[in-house]
Design an enzyme around this catalytic site. Structure first.
Site, PDB file in Angstrom:
ATOM      1  N   TRP A 132       0.716  -1.100   0.052  1.00  0.00           N
ATOM      2  CA  TRP A 132       0.063   0.019   0.004  1.00  0.00           C
ATOM      3  C   TRP A 132       0.781   1.341  -0.015  1.00  0.00           C
ATOM      4  O   TRP A 132       1.646   1.289   0.894  1.00  0.00           O
ATOM      5  CB  TRP A 132      -0.857  -0.146   1.258  1.00  0.00           C
ATOM      6  CG  TRP A 132      -1.844   0.943   1.457  1.00  0.00           C
ATOM      7  CD1 TRP A 132      -2.626   1.434   0.462  1.00  0.00           C
ATOM      8  CD2 TRP A 132      -2.224   1.970   2.489  1.00  0.00           C
ATOM      9  NE1 TRP A 132      -3.700   2.227   0.975  1.00  0.00           N
ATOM     10  CE2 TRP A 132      -3.386   2.679   2.309  1.00  0.00           C
ATOM     11  CE3 TRP A 132      -1.730   1.888   3.778  1.00  0.00           C
ATOM     12  CZ2 TRP A 132      -3.650   3.696   2.996  1.00  0.00           C
ATOM     13  CZ3 TRP A 132      -2.220   2.945   4.675  1.00  0.00           C
ATOM     14  CH2 TRP A 132      -3.341   3.619   4.476  1.00  0.00           C
ATOM     15  N   ASP A 213      -0.279  -5.119   9.937  1.00  0.00           N
ATOM     16  CA  ASP A 213      -1.118  -4.268   9.536  1.00  0.00           C
ATOM     17  C   ASP A 213      -2.325  -5.180   9.190  1.00  0.00           C
ATOM     18  O   ASP A 213      -2.348  -5.932   8.142  1.00  0.00           O
ATOM     19  CB  ASP A 213      -0.564  -3.408   8.246  1.00  0.00           C
ATOM     20  CG  ASP A 213      -1.607  -2.541   7.860  1.00  0.00           C
ATOM     21  OD1 ASP A 213      -2.817  -2.461   8.479  1.00  0.00           O
ATOM     22  OD2 ASP A 213      -1.495  -1.871   6.629  1.00  0.00           O
ATOM     23  N   LYS A 249     -13.203  -1.204   6.378  1.00  0.00           N
ATOM     24  CA  LYS A 249     -13.902  -2.179   5.385  1.00  0.00           C
ATOM     25  C   LYS A 249     -14.579  -3.245   6.096  1.00  0.00           C
ATOM     26  O   LYS A 249     -15.901  -3.489   5.601  1.00  0.00           O
ATOM     27  CB  LYS A 249     -12.514  -2.997   4.776  1.00  0.00           C
ATOM     28  CG  LYS A 249     -11.301  -2.286   4.612  1.00  0.00           C
ATOM     29  CD  LYS A 249     -11.163  -1.366   3.288  1.00  0.00           C
ATOM     30  CE  LYS A 249     -10.157  -0.527   3.513  1.00  0.00           C
ATOM     31  NZ  LYS A 249      -9.708   0.235   2.555  1.00  0.00           N
TER      32      LYS A 249
HETATM   33  N1  PLP Z   1      -3.561  -1.028   5.420  1.00  0.00           N
HETATM   34  C1  PLP Z   1      -3.969  -1.177   4.343  1.00  0.00           C
HETATM   35  C2  PLP Z   1      -3.089  -2.296   3.684  1.00  0.00           C
HETATM   36  C3  PLP Z   1      -4.739  -0.592   3.438  1.00  0.00           C
HETATM   37  O1  PLP Z   1      -5.052  -1.057   2.326  1.00  0.00           O
HETATM   38  C4  PLP Z   1      -5.768   0.448   4.077  1.00  0.00           C
HETATM   39  C5  PLP Z   1      -6.665   1.087   3.428  1.00  0.00           C
HETATM   40  O2  PLP Z   1      -6.743   1.022   2.227  1.00  0.00           O
HETATM   41  C6  PLP Z   1      -5.076   1.105   5.221  1.00  0.00           C
HETATM   42  C7  PLP Z   1      -4.074   0.318   6.175  1.00  0.00           C
HETATM   43  C8  PLP Z   1      -5.701   2.084   6.046  1.00  0.00           C
HETATM   44  O3  PLP Z   1      -6.986   2.379   5.967  1.00  0.00           O
HETATM   45  P1  PLP Z   1      -8.032   3.349   6.835  1.00  0.00           P
HETATM   46  O4  PLP Z   1      -7.196   4.363   7.311  1.00  0.00           O
HETATM   47  O5  PLP Z   1      -9.055   3.673   5.911  1.00  0.00           O
HETATM   48  O6  PLP Z   1      -8.401   2.296   8.100  1.00  0.00           O
END
Ligand code: PLP
Length: 401
Positions: A132, A213, A249
């Site tokens: 990411w 993560d 999600k």
């Molecule tokens: N980590 C990964 C791998 C992700 O794909 C995402 C969102 O796309 C996140 C963390 C963090 O998302 P959020 O800040 O919306 O919870």
């Protein structure tokens, strides 16, 4: 002259750029496969029924709008770590997991990596060679050095496990590795349980630190337990892991920004010291987190009835995505006889599929068919549905031929 005259124009965010191009397109058949948010089979954003019920219950309860403590709503944080570590988790039962509510998964990463920058012995962390995009940005902004480990195998569009293990072995003892717990973004390929067990063994030999993560618990397989396997396995093996959680999600709470960061500590005394430093870190950053989304998540996690409904809804989202994978594979491979082997689309898991499409093919899809995705060939599977999948497959096939 203006004070800001020397401020350079920064590059556009890759994903937001895709959305802008999509919005400007007038073709009624246009598809946006860029954004990582779940859509139902009609292509609409989905507010989970359990979340709607929780909203009603919270409205009825008539809460005030007072500040939360620095580390957030205790009944949310406790339920969140129970979901991740499992109720039988030893460190959980022994009360030695330091944890805080965070501004969703991104905020968890920010707090966690900032903590690492302050207290971890090495000033660097290993990220997978494809990951990411925000990971590297957060690591750098926290003042840590980004290092990489092998993960992506372009041949199979899958995991290069041998290369991964070799890099883990070659890293200096006691290094930190960021690991995607489940539903690897962007590749959609996770390690198997056996591979996690093997990896964990190497981590033990090398005394490495696992920084997880977990932005998609439940969203990959439809099971919270299966998706949390790596986290729980490392903890069972006695590792003092770090964990970032997001409810964006799996509860569809994207804009509510609900997440948690936790660290498994050696004992209660260490936990108290870590907790105190988390507070010192958070207080000057944003003082305390927002309350509404955490209340929603707490309501669902702590009510047996809503929790049961939620599990079914998460499974429903995961299953719809899995069915789209199967349908897309059938169309690309068998109906449209698209050159190449497309089985990776079916084998991958979670929100995304890394298609292996080349940047020129991605451009052709946008120009010729109003189909938008990032130039690395990643698509959000959740954006496909029974009305647009045929159109998508037909045009991918054309772009590849
Ligand atoms: N980590 C990964 C791998 C992700 O794909 C995402 C969102 O796309 C996140 C963390 C963090 O998302 P959020 O800040 O919306 O919870």
């Amino acid at each position: 002259n203006s004070v800001w005259a020397k401020v350079p124009l920064g590059p556009r965010d890759a994903i937001l750029g895709v959305t802008e191009a999509f919005k400007a397109d007038k073709n009624p058949k246009k598809i946006n496969l860029g954004v990582g948010a779940y859509r139902d089979d009609k292509g609409k954003p989905y507010v989970l029924p359990s979340v709607q019920k929780a909203e009603q219950q919270i409205a009825k309860a008539g809460h005030d709008k007072e500040y939360l403590p620095i580390t957030g709503l205790p009944e949310f944080v406790n339920a969140a770590i129970k979901l991740a570590y499992g109720e039988d988790s030893k460190p959980l039962k022994e009360g030695r997991i330091a944890a805080t509510q965070t501004i969703s998964g991104t905020g968890a990463l920010r707090i966690g990596l900032d903590f690492m920058a302050r207290f971890f012995p090495h000033k660097s962390i290993y990220l997978p060679d494809k990951t990411w995009a925000n990971h590297a940005a957060i690591v750098k902004d926290c003042g840590l050095e980004v290092k990489h480990y092998k993960y992506y195998d372009p041949e199979t569009v899958g995991v290069a496990f041998e290369g991964f293990k070799a890099d883990v072995k070659a890293a200096p003892n006691g290094s930190a590795f960021l690991l995607h717990a489940a539903a690897f973004n962007p590749l959609g390929t996770d390690l198997t349980k056996d591979q996690w067990v093997e990896l964990c063994q190497i981590f033990k030999e090398k005394n490495h630190f696992a920084f997880f993560d977990m932005a998609y618990q439940g969203f990959a397989s439809g099971s919270f337990e299966d998706d949390a396997f790596p986290v729980r396995h490392f903890v069972e093996q006695g590792f003092p892991i770090a964990l970032c959680q997001s409810f964006a999600k799996n509860m569809g709470l994207y804009g509510e920004r609900v997440g948690a960061f936790s660290l498994v500590c050696a004992d209660k005394d260490e936990k108290a010291r870590v907790d105190s430093q988390l507070k010192i870190l958070i207080r000057p950053m944003y003082s305390n987190p927002p309350v509404h989304g955490a209340r929603l998540a707490a309501q669902i996690l702590n009510s047996p009835e809503l929790y049961k409904d939620w599990r079914v809804e998460v499974k429903g989202m995961a299953d719809r995505i899995i069915s789209m994978r199967e349908a897309l594979y059938e169309l690309l491979q068998n109906k449209y006889k698209t050159p190449g082997d497309w089985s990776h689309v079916k084998k991958q898991i979670g929100m995304f599929s890394y298609t292996g499409l080349k940047p020129e093919q991605v451009d052709a899809l946008a120009t010729n068919a109003s189909i938008y995705l990032t130039r690395d060939g990643r698509i959000s599977m959740a954006a496909l549905n029974s009305s647009n999948i045929e159109y998508f497959a037909e045009n991918v096939s054309k772009a590849v031929k």
